[in-house]
Design a protein around this motif. Structure first.
Motif, PDB file in Angstrom:
ATOM      1  N   ILE A  13      -9.802 -11.487  10.580  1.00 42.77           N
ATOM      2  CA  ILE A  13      -9.760 -10.582   9.428  1.00 42.77           C
ATOM      3  C   ILE A  13      -8.452 -10.832   8.684  1.00 42.77           C
ATOM      4  CG2 ILE A  13      -9.738  -8.179   8.662  1.00 42.77           C
ATOM      5  CD1 ILE A  13     -11.324  -7.448  11.136  1.00 42.77           C
ATOM      6  N   SER A  14      -8.537 -11.197   7.437  1.00 40.06           N
ATOM      7  CA  SER A  14      -7.341 -11.530   6.667  1.00 40.06           C
ATOM      8  C   SER A  14      -6.598 -10.262   6.245  1.00 40.06           C
ATOM      9  CB  SER A  14      -7.716 -12.345   5.429  1.00 40.06           C
ATOM     10  OG  SER A  14      -8.584 -11.608   4.592  1.00 40.06           O
ATOM     11  N   TYR A  15      -5.304 -10.406   6.046  1.00 38.20           N
ATOM     12  CA  TYR A  15      -4.466  -9.298   5.584  1.00 38.20           C
ATOM     13  C   TYR A  15      -3.288  -9.872   4.808  1.00 38.20           C
ATOM     14  CZ  TYR A  15      -1.721 -10.667   9.694  1.00 38.20           C
ATOM     15  OH  TYR A  15      -1.015 -11.378  10.620  1.00 38.20           O
ATOM     16  N   GLU A  16      -2.681  -9.049   3.985  1.00 38.56           N
ATOM     17  CA  GLU A  16      -1.521  -9.494   3.209  1.00 38.56           C
ATOM     18  C   GLU A  16      -0.344  -9.778   4.138  1.00 38.56           C
ATOM     19  OE1 GLU A  16      -4.176  -7.247   0.530  1.00 38.56           O
ATOM     20  OE2 GLU A  16      -3.379  -6.957   2.553  1.00 38.56           O
ATOM     21  N   PRO A  17       0.354 -10.900   3.944  1.00 37.06           N
ATOM     22  CA  PRO A  17       1.493 -11.203   4.824  1.00 37.06           C
ATOM     23  C   PRO A  17       2.589 -10.145   4.776  1.00 37.06           C
ATOM     24  CG  PRO A  17       0.834 -13.145   3.567  1.00 37.06           C
ATOM     25  CD  PRO A  17       0.078 -11.993   2.998  1.00 37.06           C
ATOM     26  N   TRP A  18       2.689  -9.446   3.635  1.00 36.86           N
ATOM     27  CA  TRP A  18       3.745  -8.449   3.506  1.00 36.86           C
ATOM     28  C   TRP A  18       3.344  -7.089   4.075  1.00 36.86           C
ATOM     29  CZ3 TRP A  18       1.682  -4.415   0.915  1.00 36.86           C
ATOM     30  CH2 TRP A  18       0.643  -4.672   0.007  1.00 36.86           C
ATOM     31  N   ALA A  19       2.095  -6.940   4.520  1.00 42.50           N
ATOM     32  CA  ALA A  19       1.622  -5.628   4.972  1.00 42.50           C
ATOM     33  C   ALA A  19       2.440  -5.099   6.148  1.00 42.50           C
ATOM     34  CB  ALA A  19       0.144  -5.699   5.342  1.00 42.50           C
ATOM     35  N   ALA A  20       2.883  -6.003   7.033  1.00 40.52           N
ATOM     36  CA  ALA A  20       3.679  -5.563   8.184  1.00 40.52           C
ATOM     37  C   ALA A  20       5.025  -4.996   7.760  1.00 40.52           C
ATOM     38  CB  ALA A  20       3.881  -6.728   9.151  1.00 40.52           C
ATOM     39  N   ALA A  21       5.500  -5.387   6.555  1.00 36.45           N
ATOM     40  CA  ALA A  21       6.779  -4.873   6.067  1.00 36.45           C
ATOM     41  C   ALA A  21       6.690  -3.412   5.654  1.00 36.45           C
ATOM     42  CB  ALA A  21       7.265  -5.706   4.883  1.00 36.45           C
ATOM     43  N   LEU A  22       5.483  -2.843   5.673  1.00 35.44           N
ATOM     44  CA  LEU A  22       5.350  -1.415   5.377  1.00 35.44           C
ATOM     45  C   LEU A  22       5.994  -0.557   6.465  1.00 35.44           C
ATOM     46  CD1 LEU A  22       1.611  -1.313   4.223  1.00 35.44           C
ATOM     47  CD2 LEU A  22       3.619  -1.041   2.766  1.00 35.44           C
ATOM     48  N   TYR A  23       6.172  -1.146   7.654  1.00 34.74           N
ATOM     49  CA  TYR A  23       6.687  -0.362   8.785  1.00 34.74           C
ATOM     50  C   TYR A  23       8.014   0.337   8.486  1.00 34.74           C
ATOM     51  CZ  TYR A  23       9.255   0.491  13.085  1.00 34.74           C
ATOM     52  OH  TYR A  23      10.041   1.044  14.044  1.00 34.74           O
ATOM     53  N   PRO A  24       9.090  -0.389   8.073  1.00 32.36           N
ATOM     54  CA  PRO A  24      10.352   0.332   7.841  1.00 32.36           C
ATOM     55  C   PRO A  24      10.264   1.342   6.713  1.00 32.36           C
ATOM     56  CG  PRO A  24      10.516  -1.936   7.083  1.00 32.36           C
ATOM     57  CD  PRO A  24       9.245  -1.832   7.862  1.00 32.36           C
ATOM     58  N   PHE A  25       9.423   1.060   5.698  1.00 30.62           N
ATOM     59  CA  PHE A  25       9.307   1.990   4.576  1.00 30.62           C
ATOM     60  C   PHE A  25       8.551   3.260   4.971  1.00 30.62           C
ATOM     61  CE2 PHE A  25       9.830  -2.178   2.559  1.00 30.62           C
ATOM     62  CZ  PHE A  25      10.898  -1.904   1.728  1.00 30.62           C
ATOM     63  N   MET A  26       7.800   3.220   6.054  1.00 30.60           N
ATOM     64  CA  MET A  26       7.139   4.423   6.570  1.00 30.60           C
ATOM     65  C   MET A  26       7.969   5.065   7.679  1.00 30.60           C
ATOM     66  SD  MET A  26       3.199   3.029   6.669  1.00 30.60           S
ATOM     67  CE  MET A  26       2.478   4.592   7.160  1.00 30.60           C
ATOM     68  N   ASP A  27       8.652   4.249   8.457  1.00 30.85           N
ATOM     69  CA  ASP A  27       9.391   4.757   9.610  1.00 30.85           C
ATOM     70  C   ASP A  27      10.646   5.509   9.188  1.00 30.85           C
ATOM     71  OD1 ASP A  27       9.556   4.938  12.455  1.00 30.85           O
ATOM     72  OD2 ASP A  27      11.216   3.530  12.410  1.00 30.85           O
ATOM     73  N   ILE A  28      11.397   4.941   8.251  1.00 28.60           N
ATOM     74  CA  ILE A  28      12.665   5.557   7.840  1.00 28.60           C
ATOM     75  C   ILE A  28      12.449   6.937   7.222  1.00 28.60           C
ATOM     76  CG2 ILE A  28      14.640   5.331   6.277  1.00 28.60           C
ATOM     77  CD1 ILE A  28      14.525   2.309   6.785  1.00 28.60           C
ATOM     78  N   PRO A  29      11.535   7.092   6.230  1.00 24.10           N
ATOM     79  CA  PRO A  29      11.314   8.454   5.702  1.00 24.10           C
ATOM     80  C   PRO A  29      10.813   9.428   6.763  1.00 24.10           C
ATOM     81  CG  PRO A  29      10.387   6.817   4.223  1.00 24.10           C
ATOM     82  CD  PRO A  29      10.760   6.102   5.483  1.00 24.10           C
ATOM     83  N   ALA A  30      10.002   8.941   7.708  1.00 15.70           N
ATOM     84  CA  ALA A  30       9.486   9.828   8.754  1.00 15.70           C
ATOM     85  C   ALA A  30      10.615  10.357   9.634  1.00 15.70           C
ATOM     86  CB  ALA A  30       8.451   9.087   9.596  1.00 15.70           C
ATOM     87  N   LEU A  31      11.525   9.480  10.041  1.00 15.74           N
ATOM     88  CA  LEU A  31      12.629   9.900  10.904  1.00 15.74           C
ATOM     89  C   LEU A  31      13.575  10.834  10.167  1.00 15.74           C
ATOM     90  CD1 LEU A  31      13.381   6.527  12.713  1.00 15.74           C
ATOM     91  CD2 LEU A  31      12.353   8.566  13.702  1.00 15.74           C
ATOM     92  N   VAL A  32      13.887  10.505   8.914  1.00  8.70           N
ATOM     93  CA  VAL A  32      14.778  11.367   8.140  1.00  8.70           C
ATOM     94  C   VAL A  32      14.135  12.738   7.929  1.00  8.70           C
ATOM     95  CG1 VAL A  32      15.878  11.672   5.893  1.00  8.70           C
ATOM     96  CG2 VAL A  32      15.938   9.438   7.001  1.00  8.70           C
ATOM     97  N   THR A  33      12.836  12.747   7.626  1.00  7.41           N
ATOM     98  CA  THR A  33      12.132  14.016   7.437  1.00  7.41           C
ATOM     99  C   THR A  33      12.160  14.845   8.720  1.00  7.41           C
ATOM    100  OG1 THR A  33      10.660  13.015   5.798  1.00  7.41           O
ATOM    101  CG2 THR A  33       9.931  15.068   6.820  1.00  7.41           C
ATOM    102  N   ALA A  34      11.966  14.186   9.867  1.00 11.63           N
ATOM    103  CA  ALA A  34      11.989  14.907  11.148  1.00 11.63           C
ATOM    104  C   ALA A  34      13.344  15.566  11.380  1.00 11.63           C
ATOM    105  CB  ALA A  34      11.666  13.942  12.289  1.00 11.63           C
ATOM    106  N   ILE A  35      14.414  14.851  11.084  1.00 10.85           N
ATOM    107  CA  ILE A  35      15.760  15.397  11.300  1.00 10.85           C
ATOM    108  C   ILE A  35      16.025  16.552  10.339  1.00 10.85           C
ATOM    109  CG2 ILE A  35      18.219  14.864  11.178  1.00 10.85           C
ATOM    110  CD1 ILE A  35      17.526  12.051  12.143  1.00 10.85           C
ATOM    111  N   VAL A  36      15.610  16.403   9.078  1.00  7.23           N
ATOM    112  CA  VAL A  36      15.819  17.463   8.088  1.00  7.23           C
ATOM    113  C   VAL A  36      15.041  18.716   8.478  1.00  7.23           C
ATOM    114  CG1 VAL A  36      15.386  18.142   5.703  1.00  7.23           C
ATOM    115  CG2 VAL A  36      16.369  15.901   6.188  1.00  7.23           C
ATOM    116  N   VAL A  37      13.754  18.545   8.843  1.00  9.63           N
ATOM    117  CA  VAL A  37      12.933  19.698   9.213  1.00  9.63           C
ATOM    118  C   VAL A  37      13.499  20.388  10.458  1.00  9.63           C
ATOM    119  CG1 VAL A  37      10.654  20.389  10.051  1.00  9.63           C
ATOM    120  CG2 VAL A  37      10.842  18.804   8.138  1.00  9.63           C
TER     121      VAL A  37
END
Length: 250
Positions: A13-37
């Motif tokens: 199944i093909s996928y965009e090579p850059w799709a895996a780079a979504l990880y830090p852009f999802m992980d960083i806001p999630a961690l910051v949001t957790a600390i703020v909340v």
């Protein structure tokens, strides 16, 4: 995510090579949001204790200003009226070692040409080092699993249900992007897998630094011991099956 990439390649199944780079852009806001909340919650928890503490201060204030309690009361009220300042929390979180490493890794990928380094160093060692890391974290998670039952049993329910719910939400959003922009179904699967995954690598050190009062038995036991196996054992086959059903239907 690594397991999902391997499964996609095995299913061709093909996928965009850059799709895996979504990880830090999802992980960083999630961690910051957790600390703020969590910081807001702790602030409100302290404010709930304010009436009892304030009553005790008022009861002892009969001696007047000579005892110094009158000034303490006004200062106490002033401190309780202050809101949680979110930006300093966000700034401190981003300056942590784990999130700084993620941001620096993204910067290196954007501003340099790491192809040769990736092929000669990271690619051959990635799966082996990842296996060692997951083995060590699995041992720690197993040691925390028994403590998790003593902390709060509802964490177990949360760790089982939430990965699948988050993954399905991301899969739905990915399907919207698929029909609107042509985002590949393989990319949709990666998006769903990242959303249902626990932040096993950057999460624990970030939480230790940002929320020192948090019990590691809760977040390590719930994420690594329960959430990650659910994401790999149930989440990846579920999202792959949904993607293949969509491909078959179209």
């Amino acid at each position: 995510m690594a397991a999902a990439l391997t499964a996609l390649e095995a299913q061709k199944i093909s996928y965009e090579p850059w799709a895996a780079a979504l990880y830090p852009f999802m992980d960083i806001p999630a961690l910051v949001t957790a600390i703020v909340v969590a910081s807001i919650y702790l602030k409100k928890k302290q404010e709930k204790k304010a009436p009892a503490a304030l009553s005790a201060v008022g009861a002892d204030a009969g001696a007047g200003s000579a005892t110094g309690y009158a000034g303490s009361t006004s200062e106490y009220r002033s401190q309780q009226s202050k809101r949680v300042r979110i930006w300093p929390i966000v700034k401190e979180s981003l300056q942590g070692a784990a999130l700084s490493a993620l941001l620096l890794g993204v910067a290196l990928g954007i501003f340099t040409r790491p192809d040769s380094v990736y092929e000669s160093f990271y690619n051959p060692l990635f799966r082996g080092l990842l296996s060692v890391l997951m083995l060590v974290m699995g041992m720690e998670a197993w040691s925390r699993l028994g403590e998790l039952r003593k902390v709060a049993q509802w964490y177990v329910v949360y760790a089982v249900v939430t990965p699948l719910v988050h993954g399905l939400i991301a899969f739905g959003l990915g399907m919207i992007a698929h029909y609107v922009t042509g985002f590949s179904l393989g990319g949709v699967v990666i998006l769903a897998v990242i959303a249902c995954s626990s932040s096993d690598i950057s999460g624990p050190p970030t939480l230790r630094a940002g929320i020192p009062s948090a019990n590691p038995s809760a977040y390590i036991g719930a994420s690594t011991a329960i959430g990650t196996p659910i994401a790999i054992g149930l989440g990846i086959p579920l999202y792959l099956g949904l993607a293949q059903a969509v491909m078959g239907g179209s």
